[in-house]
Design a protein around this motif. Structure first.
Motif, short mmCIF file in Angstrom:
data_model
loop_
_atom_site.label_atom_id
_atom_site.label_comp_id
_atom_site.label_asym_id
_atom_site.label_seq_id
_atom_site.Cartn_x
_atom_site.Cartn_y
_atom_site.Cartn_z
N GLY A 43 88.77 -35.43 -8.15
CA GLY A 43 89.61 -34.46 -7.47
C GLY A 43 89.10 -34.16 -6.08
N ARG A 60 84.36 -34.24 -13.34
CA ARG A 60 84.09 -33.40 -14.50
C ARG A 60 82.58 -33.16 -14.60
N ALA A 97 88.49 -31.36 -15.28
CA ALA A 97 87.52 -30.84 -16.26
C ALA A 97 87.74 -31.40 -17.66
N ASN A 134 89.22 -31.09 -2.88
CA ASN A 134 89.60 -29.79 -2.33
C ASN A 134 88.53 -29.38 -1.33
N GLN A 154 83.72 -23.40 -9.03
CA GLN A 154 84.27 -23.77 -10.34
C GLN A 154 83.16 -24.22 -11.29
N GLU A 208 85.74 -23.99 -2.49
CA GLU A 208 86.46 -23.78 -3.74
C GLU A 208 85.86 -24.59 -4.89
N ILE A 209 85.41 -25.81 -4.58
CA ILE A 209 84.79 -26.65 -5.60
C ILE A 209 83.54 -25.99 -6.16
N THR A 261 83.33 -25.72 -14.32
CA THR A 261 83.59 -26.85 -15.22
C THR A 261 83.63 -28.20 -14.50
N ILE A 262 83.39 -28.19 -13.20
CA ILE A 262 83.41 -29.43 -12.41
C ILE A 262 82.15 -29.48 -11.55
N TYR A 298 91.75 -28.25 -11.05
CA TYR A 298 90.41 -28.28 -11.66
C TYR A 298 90.46 -28.59 -13.14
N SER A 299 91.44 -28.03 -13.84
CA SER A 299 91.51 -28.25 -15.28
C SER A 299 91.80 -29.71 -15.61
#
Length: 258
Positions: A193, A117, A186, A195, A203, A199-200, A205-206, A182-183
């Motif tokens: 998490g 997060r 987050a 991935n 995002q 892709e990370i 929120t992370i 992700y959520s």
């Protein structure tokens, strides 16, 4: 002007327009290429497509899914012009006569990373031993459900098995879809998490902890395949050439690819 001469004039104009590439009775339309792409490439494709459209005159529509899922769609005969997926998936499609053989081009590769997060403490995963300790100490972890065909989820599941800690991690592991991965981190439901790095980084929120250390890292290579039966072969070839260009590679690197 008599009727015969008038008809002859109209016919001459129509022939002239056709010779200039103008369709009589309909507005001219830019050729469109339909692309099926692995989700890991989404941030880069989103950035690159507008430049390709502007420079080439072609239009592009893109549908995303896991590397395995988009390959499965081609296997089932979904109409499209080009697929971007893992090299392994493209090889399988080539063997089954679904994409044009030969001239393999790897446009990008990306490794697996861990994330937390935004603002959370980042555990040490700088070596295989440190990674193992961090996993055992973690309250919970999440990665894409391997059954969905995502390369990162398949790899992380196998990695935990190889390290001999899959049993200990089972009760605190959540297999996620891309929509919940992700959520869940987050909002603090899951601590760590996994991935693909590209892709990370996309995002907000992370935060990326780091790519996995080199001795346990796994890279997925992505390659295009022109789908047999496509009626936009020239457009697909132009897009492959664009994605392989030095300018595109600069954008791919900025998005977390190597």
């Amino acid at each position: 002007m008599n009727r015969h001469n008038l008809l002859s004039t109209f016919a001459g104009v129509a022939i002239g327009l056709v010779s200039l590439g103008v369709t009589v009775g309909a507005a001219a339309k830019d050729p469109e290429v339909r692309l099926l792409s692995a989700s890991a490439l989404h941030p880069a494709i989103e950035a690159l497509v507008p430049d390709f459209e502007k420079s080439s005159g072609y239009k592009v529509t893109v549908d995303y899914g896991t590397a395995g899922a988009v390959a499965e769609r081609v296997l089932k005969g979904e109409a499209a012009d080009l697929i971007l997926s893992s090299v392994q998936a493209i090889d399988r499609l080539e063997m089954q006569g679904k994409v044009v053989a030969g001239n393999r081009v790897v446009v990008a590769k990306v490794g697996v990373g861990a994330f937390v997060r935004k603002g959370a403490a980042k555990p040490d995963i700088s070596s295989a031993d440190a990674f193992k300790r961090a996993m055992l100490a973690a309250r919970s972890i999440a990665y894409p459900d391997p059954s969905g065909g995502g390369a990162s989820g398949i790899y992380v599941a196998n990695l935990l098995e190889r390290m001999g800690i899959a049993g200990e991690m089972k009760s605190k592991t959540r297999l996620s879809t891309l929509g919940t991965l992700y959520s869940s981190v987050a909002i603090g439901e899951v601590e760590i998490g996994f991935n693909q790095v590209s892709e990370i980084l996309a995002q907000p929120t992370i935060e990326l902890i780091a790519p996995l250390p080199s001795d346990i890292q796994n890279y997925t290579q992505f390659a295009p395949g022109i789908i047999i039966g496509s009626n936009q072969g020239d457009a697909a070839k132009a897009l492959v050439a664009f994605l392989s260009s030095p300018g595109s590679r600069t954008v791919l690197k900025a998005k977390g690819f190597e």
